[in-house]
Design a protein around this motif. Sequence first.
Motif, PDB file in Angstrom:
ATOM      1  N   PRO A   1      -9.860 -15.181 -36.732  1.00  0.00           N
ATOM      2  CA  PRO A   1     -10.283 -17.201 -35.781  1.00  0.00           C
ATOM      3  C   PRO A   1      -9.328 -16.886 -34.505  1.00  0.00           C
ATOM      4  O   PRO A   1      -8.188 -16.967 -35.006  1.00  0.00           O
ATOM      5  N   PHE A   2      -9.830 -17.205 -33.497  1.00  0.00           N
ATOM      6  CA  PHE A   2      -9.410 -18.128 -32.117  1.00  0.00           C
ATOM      7  C   PHE A   2     -10.241 -18.485 -31.507  1.00  0.00           C
ATOM      8  O   PHE A   2     -11.227 -18.757 -30.973  1.00  0.00           O
ATOM      9  N   ILE A   3      -9.159 -20.230 -31.627  1.00  0.00           N
ATOM     10  CA  ILE A   3     -10.072 -21.333 -31.101  1.00  0.00           C
ATOM     11  C   ILE A   3      -9.124 -21.590 -29.923  1.00  0.00           C
ATOM     12  O   ILE A   3      -7.591 -21.562 -29.628  1.00  0.00           O
ATOM     13  N   ALA A   4      -9.621 -21.925 -28.362  1.00  0.00           N
ATOM     14  CA  ALA A   4      -8.862 -21.804 -27.601  1.00  0.00           C
ATOM     15  C   ALA A   4      -9.416 -23.779 -26.712  1.00  0.00           C
ATOM     16  O   ALA A   4     -10.607 -23.849 -26.735  1.00  0.00           O
TER      17      ALA A   4
ATOM     18  N   THR B   1      -2.726 -33.134 -27.959  1.00  0.00           N
ATOM     19  CA  THR B   1      -3.839 -33.665 -29.696  1.00  0.00           C
ATOM     20  C   THR B   1      -4.631 -32.577 -30.194  1.00  0.00           C
ATOM     21  O   THR B   1      -4.816 -32.901 -31.097  1.00  0.00           O
ATOM     22  N   THR B   2      -5.903 -31.909 -29.831  1.00  0.00           N
ATOM     23  CA  THR B   2      -6.519 -31.331 -30.400  1.00  0.00           C
ATOM     24  C   THR B   2      -6.605 -30.417 -30.333  1.00  0.00           C
ATOM     25  O   THR B   2      -6.522 -29.789 -31.985  1.00  0.00           O
ATOM     26  N   THR B   3      -5.256 -29.480 -29.638  1.00  0.00           N
ATOM     27  CA  THR B   3      -4.242 -28.066 -30.568  1.00  0.00           C
ATOM     28  C   THR B   3      -3.427 -28.008 -31.992  1.00  0.00           C
ATOM     29  O   THR B   3      -4.017 -27.384 -32.594  1.00  0.00           O
ATOM     30  N   ALA B   4      -2.995 -29.572 -31.742  1.00  0.00           N
ATOM     31  CA  ALA B   4      -2.540 -29.490 -32.677  1.00  0.00           C
ATOM     32  C   ALA B   4      -3.161 -30.166 -34.007  1.00  0.00           C
ATOM     33  O   ALA B   4      -2.516 -29.977 -35.515  1.00  0.00           O
TER      34      ALA B   4
ATOM     35  N   HIS C   1      -5.355 -16.920 -38.682  1.00  0.00           N
ATOM     36  CA  HIS C   1      -6.187 -18.045 -37.326  1.00  0.00           C
ATOM     37  C   HIS C   1      -5.068 -18.399 -35.751  1.00  0.00           C
ATOM     38  O   HIS C   1      -4.530 -18.965 -36.321  1.00  0.00           O
ATOM     39  N   TYR C   2      -5.586 -18.575 -34.880  1.00  0.00           N
ATOM     40  CA  TYR C   2      -5.153 -18.754 -34.252  1.00  0.00           C
ATOM     41  C   TYR C   2      -5.852 -20.005 -32.874  1.00  0.00           C
ATOM     42  O   TYR C   2      -6.532 -20.015 -32.762  1.00  0.00           O
ATOM     43  N   VAL C   3      -4.544 -20.698 -32.684  1.00  0.00           N
ATOM     44  CA  VAL C   3      -5.193 -22.210 -32.336  1.00  0.00           C
ATOM     45  C   VAL C   3      -4.237 -22.193 -31.196  1.00  0.00           C
ATOM     46  O   VAL C   3      -3.006 -22.087 -30.606  1.00  0.00           O
TER      47      VAL C   3
END
Length: 466
Positions: free
Chosen positions: A115-118, A127-130, A164-166
């Motif tokens: 899973p990869f969220i960019a 803030t959204t990333t953290a 998971h990657y953010v």
Amino acid sequence: MIPASSFHGRRVALFGLGGSGIATARALIEGGAEVLAWDDNPESVSKAQADGISTGDLRHADWSCFSSFVLSPGVPLTHPKPHWTVELARAAGVEVIGDVELFARERTARAPDAPFIAITGTNGKSTTTALTAHIISSSGRDAQMGGNIGRAVLTLEPPQPGRHYVVECSSYQIDLAPSINPTAGVLLNLTPDHLDRHGTMQHYASIKERLVAGSETAIVGVDDVYCAQIADRLEKAGKDVIRISKRLPLTDGYFADGTDLMEAVHGRYSRIGFLEGIGSLRGQHNAQNALAAVAACLKVGLDLGEIQAGLESFPGLAHRMEQVGRKDHVLFVNDSKATNADASAPALSSFPRIYWIAGGLPKEGGIEPLRGFFPRIAKAYLIGEAAPAFSATLGEAVPYEISGTLAAAVEHAAHDAARDDSGEVVVLLSPACASFDQFKNFEVRGDAFKEAVAAIDRITLIGGTR
């Protein structure tokens, strides 16, 4: 580290030897590439050499032998004009890419289902990333967070199923990542920014659009016209699009109704989460950040219970509406990251009665754009070079004093706030200014605020007690 094995046996040129550049060079070398690196700063070149990275002036290199050119995102790609290395690469027909592109290729090669969220946008992306990474991690899953938020993406653990990657992506990084392909791509908002590097607002928006266009599911904030048009274009092109809004009830998508997070399906509404009582997520802007995180986490398999638990335990980011301490009815908040008026607006909109510490090295326009928030300000405490100009703007609309230093401002604001019997009040550092007249950077300024708050007698620190 993620070895860039996709470049095994290839010769790669690299320009830009800051922190992410060094990490990228190491990842390429670890993956078996032959790297020739350079930087305009001799100290950076010396540091790379000491780290075992082969260096050489790329002006004199044979570009026909390079398969790829990796450029630091801080170096101009197009505007105000392409860097000389970009011109050499293009003349030789060599692709120009960045570290996020290397990551995308490694994930595709190693674990395409990881899973990869960019996440991108003009405001709120850190803030959204953290927050997204925190929700995933607090659910017990492996969450790797990096990119523009501070940790170079190639220093994360290598892709594998279930990891998971953010990744926070700036416009510069997206511009250098032609094959970025996240599971969930998030575009929060668009306002004019970095136009010195992108030329026009339309070009800037088109770069941001690439991130969601390449995603499996595009999560797009539709509260500005640019993003609303992007969502419409993607949907017409057959993309799976989830719209989010911090202020508008949607027919389909996710929106905020006060502190409630709502889902709309063909006009039918249901509550899927809430922000009531979560101090680290106060304000309409944080509702947008939370909606994006919820949508992304649902996309990668979390359930609503896990997501709500993560929202409630989110500590927030340092220097971004960071709750520092409380004494009786007074809350102390560090928003040192607010280095201009627009950046101070979210904090000023989030509290009803404020003892406001502002000032520093002023930006163009001063605090005039914040006039609509003046009724919320019980008193202002002005510091640094901006104090005279800010006092002129406040005039008779807001009581103020010229405190001069941050330590004096905290002391005086704490004293005055303690005597305020109107209910909960906040002592807010949200300077609307750069820090460089008195501090090295906004982080040092924020730390100085926290130290001054910690010195207050009988203060209860958030996360600890004095």
